[in-house]
Design an enzyme around this catalytic site. Structure first.
Site, mmCIF file in Angstrom:
data_model
loop_
_atom_site.group_PDB
_atom_site.id
_atom_site.type_symbol
_atom_site.label_atom_id
_atom_site.label_comp_id
_atom_site.label_asym_id
_atom_site.label_seq_id
_atom_site.Cartn_x
_atom_site.Cartn_y
_atom_site.Cartn_z
ATOM 1 N N ARG A 139 44.330 43.000 26.519
ATOM 2 C CA ARG A 139 44.170 41.741 25.337
ATOM 3 C C ARG A 139 45.438 41.785 24.466
ATOM 4 O O ARG A 139 45.921 40.433 24.776
ATOM 5 C CB ARG A 139 43.245 41.666 24.366
ATOM 6 C CG ARG A 139 41.832 40.632 25.192
ATOM 7 C CD ARG A 139 40.800 41.351 24.079
ATOM 8 N NE ARG A 139 40.064 42.081 23.940
ATOM 9 C CZ ARG A 139 39.816 41.984 22.223
ATOM 10 N NH1 ARG A 139 40.068 41.179 21.780
ATOM 11 N NH2 ARG A 139 39.007 42.663 22.100
ATOM 12 N N ASP A 182 34.670 44.150 27.383
ATOM 13 C CA ASP A 182 34.959 42.626 26.963
ATOM 14 C C ASP A 182 33.228 41.472 28.076
ATOM 15 O O ASP A 182 33.662 42.054 28.849
ATOM 16 C CB ASP A 182 35.972 41.351 26.832
ATOM 17 C CG ASP A 182 36.812 42.641 25.795
ATOM 18 O OD1 ASP A 182 36.243 43.237 24.878
ATOM 19 O OD2 ASP A 182 37.810 42.230 26.501
ATOM 20 N N TYR A 214 42.893 49.110 35.296
ATOM 21 C CA TYR A 214 42.356 47.672 35.299
ATOM 22 C C TYR A 214 43.476 47.145 35.666
ATOM 23 O O TYR A 214 44.378 46.654 36.302
ATOM 24 C CB TYR A 214 42.343 47.240 33.859
ATOM 25 C CG TYR A 214 41.511 47.503 32.296
ATOM 26 C CD1 TYR A 214 40.368 47.100 32.691
ATOM 27 C CD2 TYR A 214 42.592 48.756 31.660
ATOM 28 C CE1 TYR A 214 39.422 47.587 31.649
ATOM 29 C CE2 TYR A 214 41.726 48.961 30.992
ATOM 30 C CZ TYR A 214 39.789 48.701 30.636
ATOM 31 O OH TYR A 214 39.689 49.515 29.993
#
Lengths: 294, 307
Positions: free
Chosen positions: A173, A39, A67
């Site tokens: 997300r 993103d 991540y």
């Protein structure tokens, strides 16, 4: 023109495509691809495949990602991250303790609904197109695996950092929103950094500044370009002679080849990586070449 | 992470940011200290480092150690520490606080900043405390950063508290205070083969060595990593009254992995604990025991595969 894989530490605010657009000039090739879109808000390792290596992007053996994410509690947005429009805010009644208690539950195989702001296609249309038009499309959950989730500490008021190792296609997300839902508060992603993508790690990545600077001082050094064979490291190696090499380039099977059945990384006598090949029942066949015939 | 087992200069060309402590458990408090050193190092272009020590051979940590040395290293490395020095206790235990700062922090680490918890002590007979560290380091231009104790449920997180929670079977609390599930990686040993021959549920035996803290006996939801792949599992920790009713029967740690079959003897698979299911008890028949193992394994599979 460069062939091979370049690991970029994507700057915040850039789309993954922006990185490619810039690198076309830097690397002097139009043939570029990347694996695993990040993103715009996210930073971290983006593997850019250049020249002949582009065909290796979707043949990678390992698509797992790691991540470091910052989750903000008390806010939910339309995109699932802090760059979106706020849909909901709520007082935060939970803290580190509650988060720590539920985190282990997110380990394992789970179903995840792809976000509306994503490139996942439903009926041939990417979801973000509908999302931008203000529509919501019915989606089916997809199976993802969270291999591990580790708490890294508080980051600010109602913000917490976690490290997540997960399978391809996992939306952090959505994971952040799901964690919020389990805590009973809205949640969103306020920062995201990818530290590993497949076999590639952030330690070996170069920043855009480093790359642009190198480009001005005579070009990106060859040693920054990783060989295409890096993504196939777990496969066994095969060295072939001149004759078999010709067969491979002609797409011609080599029978009575003395190797066990399986998939191989093939090199010529000089140690140049040629490509992937399969042996079945003693017959060697080319699967994909990553080398110019010259 | 580069591990140095002697008191010697570490590789820190620009100087280092050093985290100090024993770090047994690498719990929330330790993570804050280590994380502060890593963040500071990144900001100032220093090498993120940690200094700890090896216990003298033959002596055990009071209460038993939470992790194997390897598991502790793995967790510290994952937080971003690059240079890790684990000196033998005897190598520096007689140093005065002044000598500790000079020999360890200055000569070995070229420290530009040090990070520790507010209960940190150092030097011979633990004579140095946080105030002394400030007083000794600041004239040398070494920044001292004391990190507050981490809190969980309003109380300080400490290795002692985690040991108590482990012994009480409160694995959820343990995992919360560790920031990551509790895990063991003891070598796989041969058991009596009862699981294979008579129970139809072969188990992986990873018995606790001396000096390691044993959690509360009972049946746990666990998962185990074999050849890089995680499998849901069920682990029984304790005596085995159904198959061995001697009063002094050994305590074993046995894991049944429903979806795995293979030879793992001698390897050190990581076993993570997620939930405490029930205590160990004596069954009248092996069939009842078998049913319990299968039920625990099913619960584990459900835990790691949601909806």
């Amino acid at each position: 023109m460069k062939n091979g894989i370049l690991l970029v530490d994507k700057p915040q605010g850039w789309t993954s495509f922006d990185v490619l657009a810039k690198l076309r000039g830097v690397l002097g090739t139009r043939k570029l691809g990347h694996s695993g879109t990040l993103d715009p808000m996210a930073t971290g390792v983006l593997a850019v495949f250049a020249g002949r290596a582009t065909a290796a992007a979707d043949r990678q053996l390992n698509h797992d990602k790691t991540y470091e994410a910052t989750i903000r509690l008390g806010v939910r947005t339309d995109t699932g991250d802090i760059t979106g429009t706020v849909l909901e805010t709520a007082p935060v009644t939970v803290g580190q303790q509650e988060l720590l208690e539920i985190l282990p539950r997110f380990t394992g195989v789970q179903q995840q609904l792809p976000p509306m702001y994503s490139a996942v296609k439903v009926h041939g249309q990417p979801l973000y197109k509908a999302a931008r038009a203000g529509k919501t499309v019915e989606r089916t959950p997809r199976e993802i695996t969270v291999y591990s989730i580790e708490y890294l500490g508080g980051a600010g008021e109602n913000e917490y950092r976690v490290r997540v190792a997960c399978s391809k296609g996992t939306y952090i997300r959505v994971l952040a929103e799901d964690i919020g839902a389990a805590l009973g508060v809205p949640a969103t992603l306020s920062a995201l950094r990818r530290t590993a993508a497949g076999v590639f790690s952030i330690e070996d990545a170069h920043t855009m500044n480093q790359l642009l600077e190198a480009a001005q001082n005579g070009g990106v050094p060859d040693e920054w370009m990783l060989g295409t064979d890096a993504v196939f490291a777990p496969l066994p190696e095969l060295r072939v002679g001149e004759k078999v090499r010709t067969h491979l380039f002609n797409g011609c099977p080599t029978s009575r080849y003395p190797a066990q059945d399986g998939r191989y990384r093939v090199y010529d006598e000089n140690g140049t990586f040629l490509g992937l090949a399969q042996v079945t029942g003693g017959v060697l066949r080319v699967e994909k070449l990553f080398c110019e015939r010259e | 992470m580069h591990i140095l087992e002697t008191l010697a200069p570490v590789d820190a060309p620009q100087g280092s940011a050093v985290a100090l402590g024993f770090f047994d458990g690498v719990h929330l408090g330790h993570r804050t200290v280590l994380g502060a050193a890593v963040d500071y190092a990144a900001e100032k272009g220093l090498t993120p480092a940690a200094f700890t020590f090896l216990l003298p051979p033959g002596s055990a940590l009071k209460g038993g150690r939470i992790f194997s040395v390897e598991e502790k290293h793995r967790r510290i490395a994952s937080l971003g520490i690059e240079q890790y020095q684990e000196a033998p206790f005897e190598a520096f235990c007689s140093l005065t606080p002044e000598d500790f700062v000079r020999k360890v922090l200055v000569e070995c680490f070229s420290a530009k900043a040090v990070f520790c918890g507010d209960n940190f002590t150092f030097g011979a007979k633990a004579a140095g405390n946080v105030e002394m560290l400030h007083a000794l380091c600041e004239p040398l231009g070494i920044r001292v950063c004391v990190v507050d104790m981490a809190k969980y449920k309003g109380e300080n997180v400490s290795s002692t508290r985690i040991r108590a929670a482990l012994e009480a079977g409160e694995i959820g609390e343990v995992n919360a205070m560790l920031g990551q599930p509790y895990a063991i990686d003891w070598p796989v040993t041969h058991g009596k083969g009862i699981g294979t021959s008579r129970l139809g549920a072969p188990t992986i035996n990873q018995n606790y060595p001396k000096g390691a803290l044993q959690p509360c006996c009972g049946v746990y939801i666990t998962r185990i990593c074999i050849d890089g792949k995680w499998y849901p599992a069920a682990t029984g920790l304790g005596r085995r009254p159904t198959v061995d009713d001697e009063a002094d029967a050994p305590i074993t740690c046995e894991t049944y992995v429903p979806d795995f079959s293979g030879n793992v003897y001698g390897t050190r698979p990581r076993l993570e604990f997620y939930e405490y299911l029930c205590p160990v008890r004596k069954f009248n028949s092996l069939q009842e025991l078998h049913a319990l193992i299968c039920d625990a394994a099913e619960k584990s599979k459900a835990y790691f595969s949601k909806g």
